[in-house]
Design a protein around this motif. Structure first.
Motif, PDB file in Angstrom:
ATOM      1  N   UNK A  77       0.864  -1.175   0.000  1.00 18.05           N
ATOM      2  CA  UNK A  77       0.000   0.000   0.000  1.00 18.05           C
ATOM      3  C   UNK A  77       0.906   1.231   0.000  1.00 18.05           C
ATOM      4  N   UNK A  78       0.983   1.911  -1.124  1.00 15.46           N
ATOM      5  CA  UNK A  78       1.911   3.040  -1.272  1.00 15.46           C
ATOM      6  C   UNK A  78       1.601   4.156  -0.274  1.00 15.46           C
ATOM      7  N   UNK A  79       0.327   4.387   0.033  1.00 17.72           N
ATOM      8  CA  UNK A  79      -0.010   5.440   0.998  1.00 17.72           C
ATOM      9  C   UNK A  79       0.500   5.077   2.396  1.00 17.72           C
ATOM     10  N   UNK A  80       0.383   3.819   2.775  1.00 17.27           N
ATOM     11  CA  UNK A  80       0.877   3.381   4.088  1.00 17.27           C
ATOM     12  C   UNK A  80       2.404   3.477   4.133  1.00 17.27           C
ATOM     13  N   UNK A  81       3.045   3.105   3.027  1.00 16.89           N
ATOM     14  CA  UNK A  81       4.516   3.199   2.944  1.00 16.89           C
ATOM     15  C   UNK A  81       4.941   4.658   3.098  1.00 16.89           C
ATOM     16  N   UNK A  82       4.295   5.541   2.350  1.00 15.11           N
ATOM     17  CA  UNK A  82       4.630   6.970   2.425  1.00 15.11           C
ATOM     18  C   UNK A  82       4.384   7.540   3.822  1.00 15.11           C
ATOM     19  N   UNK A  83       3.301   7.096   4.472  1.00 15.56           N
ATOM     20  CA  UNK A  83       2.983   7.585   5.817  1.00 15.56           C
ATOM     21  C   UNK A  83       4.054   7.149   6.818  1.00 15.56           C
ATOM     22  N   UNK A  84       4.493   5.907   6.733  1.00 16.36           N
ATOM     23  CA  UNK A  84       5.555   5.422   7.639  1.00 16.36           C
ATOM     24  C   UNK A  84       6.857   6.157   7.373  1.00 16.36           C
ATOM     25  N   UNK A  85       7.176   6.348   6.105  1.00 18.54           N
ATOM     26  CA  UNK A  85       8.415   7.055   5.755  1.00 18.54           C
ATOM     27  C   UNK A  85       8.367   8.487   6.277  1.00 18.54           C
ATOM     28  N   UNK A  86       7.223   9.143   6.164  1.00 20.85           N
ATOM     29  CA  UNK A  86       7.084  10.520   6.655  1.00 20.85           C
ATOM     30  C   UNK A  86       7.215  10.560   8.176  1.00 20.85           C
ATOM     31  N   UNK A  87       6.641   9.565   8.858  1.00 23.60           N
ATOM     32  CA  UNK A  87       6.752   9.511  10.323  1.00 23.60           C
ATOM     33  C   UNK A  87       8.210   9.329  10.744  1.00 23.60           C
ATOM     34  N   UNK A  88       8.929   8.469  10.026  1.00 25.60           N
ATOM     35  CA  UNK A  88      10.351   8.243  10.325  1.00 25.60           C
ATOM     36  C   UNK A  88      11.134   9.541  10.105  1.00 25.60           C
ATOM     37  N   UNK A  89      10.881  10.214   8.995  1.00 25.69           N
ATOM     38  CA  UNK A  89      11.595  11.469   8.702  1.00 25.69           C
ATOM     39  C   UNK A  89      11.332  12.510   9.786  1.00 25.69           C
ATOM     40  N   UNK A  90      10.080  12.605  10.244  1.00 22.47           N
ATOM     41  CA  UNK A  90       9.736  13.575  11.304  1.00 22.47           C
ATOM     42  C   UNK A  90      10.475  13.240  12.594  1.00 22.47           C
ATOM     43  N   UNK A  91      10.462  11.954  12.977  1.00 25.65           N
ATOM     44  CA  UNK A  91      11.152  11.536  14.199  1.00 25.65           C
ATOM     45  C   UNK A  91      12.662  11.749  14.093  1.00 25.65           C
ATOM     46  N   UNK A  92      13.220  11.499  12.909  1.00 27.43           N
ATOM     47  CA  UNK A  92      14.651  11.710  12.727  1.00 27.43           C
ATOM     48  C   UNK A  92      15.005  13.186  12.802  1.00 27.43           C
ATOM     49  N   UNK A  93      14.158  14.037  12.271  1.00 24.66           N
ATOM     50  CA  UNK A  93      14.404  15.477  12.358  1.00 24.66           C
ATOM     51  C   UNK A  93      14.362  15.929  13.818  1.00 24.66           C
ATOM     52  N   UNK A  94      13.394  15.398  14.577  1.00 20.36           N
ATOM     53  CA  UNK A  94      13.326  15.722  16.009  1.00 20.36           C
ATOM     54  C   UNK A  94      14.580  15.226  16.724  1.00 20.36           C
TER      55      UNK A  94
END
Length: 157
Positions: free
Chosen positions: A95-112
């Motif tokens: 599911x590309x939307x689920x993949x993108x959502x997880x990737x975005x969550x990881x990017x946000x956490x990494x930025x924090x």
């Protein structure tokens, strides 16, 4: 910029942030009982390496507990999202939307996480004299030059 290029760029930034955080964590851990099996430098006790004075050590020790707790909690959250990301990627029907959502969550956490590391390094910098700052900077730069992601190592073997 097309979607594939944007995704690759974001992944590269994400990996770079991870490497910085991992290096900061490694530098704060006591040396392992057994020497490491890699060609990387062994973790060092920064307080000894930087030759901190008694007063500097006291301030340093006050800075670390909260930082380490926050970093550990953040890494746990990143790990959970990475596991979910891998499960979505290798699902019977990704599911590309689920993949993108997880990737975005990881990017946000990494930025924090990167912001936490920057704040910690700035606080530590304020405690150090010029010679100690240079030693810490050089140590960090050496570590960053040696870093490889676990994914890179996995695919090289």
């Amino acid at each position: 910029m097309n979607h594939a290029t944007w995704t690759r760029s974001l992944l590269a930034i994400s990996l770079a942030l991870n490497l910085g955080v991992v290096a900061a964590l490694v530098l704060r851990q006591p040396p392992p009982a057994d020497p490491p099996a890699t060609a990387h430098e062994a973790p060092v006790n920064l307080q000894d390496y930087l030759e901190l004075t008694g007063e500097q050590r006291q301030h340093w020790q006050q800075l670390e507990p909260g930082f380490l707790t926050e970093v550990s909690a953040n890494w746990n959250a990143i790990r959970k999202h990475r596991e979910a990301l891998v499960r979505h990627i290798f699902a019977a029907a990704p599911d590309r939307q689920a993949i993108d959502a997880e990737q975005a969550a990881i990017a946000r956490l990494q930025a924090e996480q990167q912001q936490r590391v920057i704040a910690q390094l700035l606080a530590e910098r304020a405690l150090l004299n010029e010679a100690q700052r240079v030693r810490l900077m050089e140590l960090l730069l050496r570590r960053y030059a040696q870093e490889s992601s676990e994914e890179e190592l996995l695919h090289r073997e």
